[in-house]
Design an enzyme around this catalytic site. Structure first.
Site, short mmCIF file in Angstrom:
data_model
loop_
_atom_site.label_atom_id
_atom_site.label_comp_id
_atom_site.label_asym_id
_atom_site.label_seq_id
_atom_site.Cartn_x
_atom_site.Cartn_y
_atom_site.Cartn_z
N HIS A 171 0.45 -11.93 1.03
CA HIS A 171 -0.48 -11.07 0.35
C HIS A 171 -1.03 -11.74 -0.91
O HIS A 171 -2.23 -11.75 -1.23
CB HIS A 171 -0.03 -9.84 -0.07
CG HIS A 171 -0.93 -8.88 -0.21
ND1 HIS A 171 -0.45 -7.39 -0.11
CD2 HIS A 171 -2.08 -8.49 -0.50
CE1 HIS A 171 -1.65 -6.62 -0.37
NE2 HIS A 171 -2.79 -7.35 -0.56
N TYR A 220 0.79 -1.12 -0.04
CA TYR A 220 0.09 0.08 0.11
C TYR A 220 0.83 1.36 0.03
O TYR A 220 1.60 1.36 0.78
CB TYR A 220 -0.90 0.14 1.34
CG TYR A 220 -1.81 -1.02 1.17
CD1 TYR A 220 -2.32 -1.95 0.05
CD2 TYR A 220 -2.49 -1.36 2.45
CE1 TYR A 220 -2.97 -2.95 0.33
CE2 TYR A 220 -3.28 -2.54 2.87
CZ TYR A 220 -3.72 -3.39 1.59
OH TYR A 220 -4.36 -4.32 1.72
N SER A 225 -12.86 -5.36 1.36
CA SER A 225 -13.76 -5.00 0.57
C SER A 225 -15.10 -5.14 0.70
O SER A 225 -15.92 -5.62 -0.29
CB SER A 225 -13.41 -4.92 -1.12
OG SER A 225 -12.27 -4.43 -1.34
N PRO A 226 -15.63 -5.35 1.97
CA PRO A 226 -17.03 -5.72 2.20
C PRO A 226 -18.14 -4.71 1.88
O PRO A 226 -19.26 -5.18 1.80
CB PRO A 226 -16.99 -5.95 3.93
CG PRO A 226 -16.13 -4.66 4.48
CD PRO A 226 -15.06 -4.86 3.08
N LEU A 227 -17.51 -3.46 1.38
CA LEU A 227 -18.74 -2.61 0.78
C LEU A 227 -18.49 -2.32 -0.71
O LEU A 227 -18.75 -1.42 -1.16
CB LEU A 227 -18.35 -1.19 1.50
CG LEU A 227 -18.55 -1.35 3.12
CD1 LEU A 227 -18.44 0.11 3.40
CD2 LEU A 227 -20.17 -1.76 3.56
N GLY A 228 -17.97 -3.55 -1.17
CA GLY A 228 -17.88 -3.50 -2.73
C GLY A 228 -17.07 -2.26 -3.27
O GLY A 228 -17.33 -1.86 -4.23
N ARG A 229 -16.09 -2.01 -2.61
CA ARG A 229 -15.16 -0.91 -3.34
C ARG A 229 -15.84 0.48 -3.24
O ARG A 229 -15.72 1.28 -4.14
CB ARG A 229 -14.54 -1.25 -4.55
CG ARG A 229 -13.74 -2.61 -4.24
CD ARG A 229 -13.01 -3.01 -5.63
NE ARG A 229 -12.23 -4.14 -5.51
CZ ARG A 229 -11.13 -4.35 -5.05
NH1 ARG A 229 -10.33 -3.32 -4.60
NH2 ARG A 229 -10.63 -5.54 -4.97
N GLY A 230 -16.96 0.41 -2.51
CA GLY A 230 -17.72 1.89 -2.41
C GLY A 230 -19.06 1.81 -3.05
O GLY A 230 -19.82 2.52 -2.81
#
Length: 337
Positions: free
Chosen positions: A126, A60, A205-210
């Site tokens: 990773h 990152y 990414s539990p929010l689908g990348r936004g």
């Protein structure tokens, strides 16, 4: 209810709140990237709100995120479970997958310096290096455990078969795979094998990348270097179709008295007591909203309706393009939509 009121969940040898913080957004691929002070403000707010699980990686910002986390934690290091990753780093400005023992050891030493700590609580491979047997990579990480540099070993973007191979070499504490209403790949094996072996599934990414928020990204306005611009689900007709489903989910969330992000996170957490989520954000307001999901209790029928609206059959487009898909070891569904 505060995050401190949420029932704890096991993360390898640790106990954490069900919702932690993924730090990637503060330094990597989602643009515009916030400046260092803005990123530090989000991290400080997370600690003040009770977040006890931070997740970073050598990749990152090509080291910048580990340095940001390390410089911000200061005397508060002992308040949390600190996770980072090796095996995929930035070399001469390019992403490189390298799971060789020598590189893993060097990356760990660099991470300890950047994070300003003597030990990393949870250290993930990773990505599996196709040129290095996973047993060899995990063996090197096991030596780091023996040396006291890391406390527990994790894997990221891996299949059930790989989890079993790695676990036979050294106990695997956590598997970090993408998991959300619109990415169900763990249901093809990883979710169940983690439950069987006593491994925590960490949903990134539990929010689908936004997209699984009340303010999904306006892709047309994103800088070209933003990762989502190149992702099939965010392009053209596929994105329009996915947004139509999101609107239905948002209406369901309002009916249930929660935000869409809280509905999406509550759904992930409902998939098993061995599941925790690490949404990322650059906004303190969104951080507070996300953490609220840890104490949300939704009726089963609401969760079932959400699952029926968005799943592997209704989502449009694959989660990765061909190039990125080749770098992951996870099982995949036939393309839908």
């Amino acid at each position: 209810m505060a995050l401190a009121d949420a029932a704890r969940r096991r993360l390898g040898p640790f106990e954490v709140a069900p919702v932690g913080l993924g730090c990637m957004n503060l330094s990597h691929v989602y643009h515009p990237i916030p400046d260092e002070e803005q990123g530090a403000a989000v991290l400080r707010a997370a600690l003040d709100l009770g977040v006890d699980h931070l997740d970073t990686a050598a990749l990152y910002g090509f080291g910048a995120n580990e340095r940001l986390v390390g410089s911000t934690l200061g005397s508060r290091r002992d308040e949390l479970t600190l996770a980072s990753k090796c095996g995929m780093t930035g070399v001469d400005g390019k992403r490189v997958i390298d799971g060789s023992p020598a590189t893993i050891r060097r990356t760990c030493d660099e991470a300890l310096t950047s994070l300003r700590t003597d030990v990393i609580d949870l250290y993930y491979l990773h990505r599996v290096d196709p040129g290095v047997p996973v047993e060899e990579s995990v063996g090197a990480m096991a030596e780091l455990v023996d040396e006291g540099k890391i406390r527990a070993i994790g894997l990221s973007e891996v299949s059930a078969a790989t989890i079993r191979r790695a676990h036979a070499v050294h106990p695997i504490a956590a598997v970090q795979n993408e998991y959300s209403l619109w990415t169900r790949n763990p249901e093809l094996g990883a979710l169940d094998v983690c439950a069987e072996l006593g491994i925590t599934l960490v949903a990134f990414s539990p929010l689908g990348r936004g997209i699984l928020t009340s303010t999904p990204p306006d892709v047309a306005s994103l800088p070209q270097q933003d990762l989502r611009v190149s992702m099939p689900r965010f392009q053209g007709e596929a994105y329009a179709a996915n947004l139509a489903i999101v609107r239905e989910l948002d209406a369901l969330a309002q009916e249930a008295g929660v935000t869409l992000a809280q509905l999406a996170l509550a759904w992930v957490l409902s998939r098993g007591e061995h599941v925790v989520a690490i949404p990322g954000t650059r906004s303190i307001e969104h951080l507070e909203e996300d953490l609220g999901a840890a104490t949300v209790s939704l009726p089963a029928d609401v969760l079932e309706r959400a699952s029926a609206l968005m799943n592997e059959r209704t989502v449009h487009g694959p989660r990765y393009g061909a190039g990125a898909a080749a770098d992951v070891d996870t099982e995949s569904f036939p393309e839908a939509g």
